[in-house]
Write a protein that holds these residues in place. Structure first.
Motif: not given
Length: 315
Positions: A287-291
């Motif tokens: 969830a820390e990454l961009p979509e």
């Protein structure tokens, strides 16, 4: 509504040796007929149960509707003397009631202290436990629990799986049981161990469009029938008339694989629980990454799980 409905095979006069050597390894549901279950199938009338069970207090599920939903909890817990429960559960309508005059009752027996003790009809209901003989198609050390169940006519229990093998002994009355393979779990819209689909005969296909893809196995149980339900098989049970049954659960895996604090026999094996916890942490990290990146790496993870963990030995 299901695309296919397969009958559960029925066999008569199966011996322990034949079951263990030829049937048990297949890990498929099976109805066993003609087993020696003791005198319970003839003795356990409403009158006999009421007298022999006496006034022992029992905790029961009470529902205003036949389809019980463990996710939304559309029922309440109430306490009744055992003889009163039996008498009410056998009635279609009630002069005395908690919610409505046509309310439904469901008993799932518990240990003396449910936090520490497993259910065993021989311990909690000794006056009745002597009437029933369990099919001992497993080693003595594998035994986990024997659960006494009483259901009102028309009562339908939610679709769920258990983590231990199970003989459902139909002592009196009739049940209709629908089962789904563990390999079809992704069609059942699960919330934990339970399916969100309550009306399995006429599901809401706008809400559950994949449900008909689940392979459906079905059987009818009458007094004296024993249904083998392998661990992880989903099952939905409908009491077509007032009925009494006993579930005998035993450990398919070595004892150390199970949660030692589990007295109900419904907690996932320890390794499975640990794996889910690790997955939850992995998802938080993703969830820390961009979509765009999260989607890409999540798909890579799914492919890796399929390659490393999915079995190629099951249809």
């Amino acid at each position: 509504m299901a695309e296919q409905c397969l009958p559960v095979p029925r066999l008569r006069g199966v011996t322990r040796e034949h079951f263990m050597e030829h049937l048990y390894p297949q890990r498929m549901p099976l109805v066993l007929e003609g087993l020696d279950l003791g005198s319970c199938t003839s003795k356990w009338t409403v009158g006999y149960l009421s007298q022999a069970g006496g006034t022992k207090e029992v905790k029961v599920h009470v529902a205003a509707v036949p389809q019980m939903n463990f996710i939304s909890k559309n029922f309440v817990y109430r306490t009744l003397p055992f003889n009163k429960l039996v008498q009410r559960a056998a009635e279609e309508t009630h002069k005395e009631f908690f919610i409505s005059e046509d309310e439904k009752y469901y008993l799932r027996s518990l240990g003396e202290d449910p936090r520490k003790d497993v259910a065993d009809i021989r311990q909690q209901f000794p006056s009745l436990g002597g009437d029933i003989k369990f099919p001992i198609f497993f080693e003595e050390g594998q035994f986990f629990s024997s659960v006494f169940r009483i259901s009102s006519p028309g009562l339908q229990l939610w679709t769920h799986y258990d983590v231990m093998d199970n003989f459902l002994i139909q002592v009196t009355g009739k049940k209709r049981v629908i089962l789904f393979s563990p390999r079809d779990a992704h069609y059942l819209y699960l919330s934990g161990s339970k399916s969100e689909v309550l009306d399995i005969d006429s599901p809401d296909l706008d809400k559950y469009p994949l449900f008909p893809k689940a392979r459906r196995y079905e059987c009818s149980l009458e007094a004296g029938d024993v249904l083998f339900i392998p661990a992880l098989w989903f099952h939905n049970v409908i009491s077509e008339e007032f009925g009494v049954g006993v579930n005998v659960f035993w450990k398919h895996l070595p004892s150390e694989c199970y949660d030692k604090t589990d007295t109900y026999g419904n907690k996932d094996p320890v390794a499975a629980s640990r794996a889910v916890q690790i997955l939850d942490r992995a998802l938080k990290t993703l969830a820390e990454l961009p979509e765009e990146y999260r989607d890409f790496y999540a798909r890579q993870m799914v492919l890796r799980i399929q390659d490393k963990a999915y079995s190629k030995n099951f249809k």
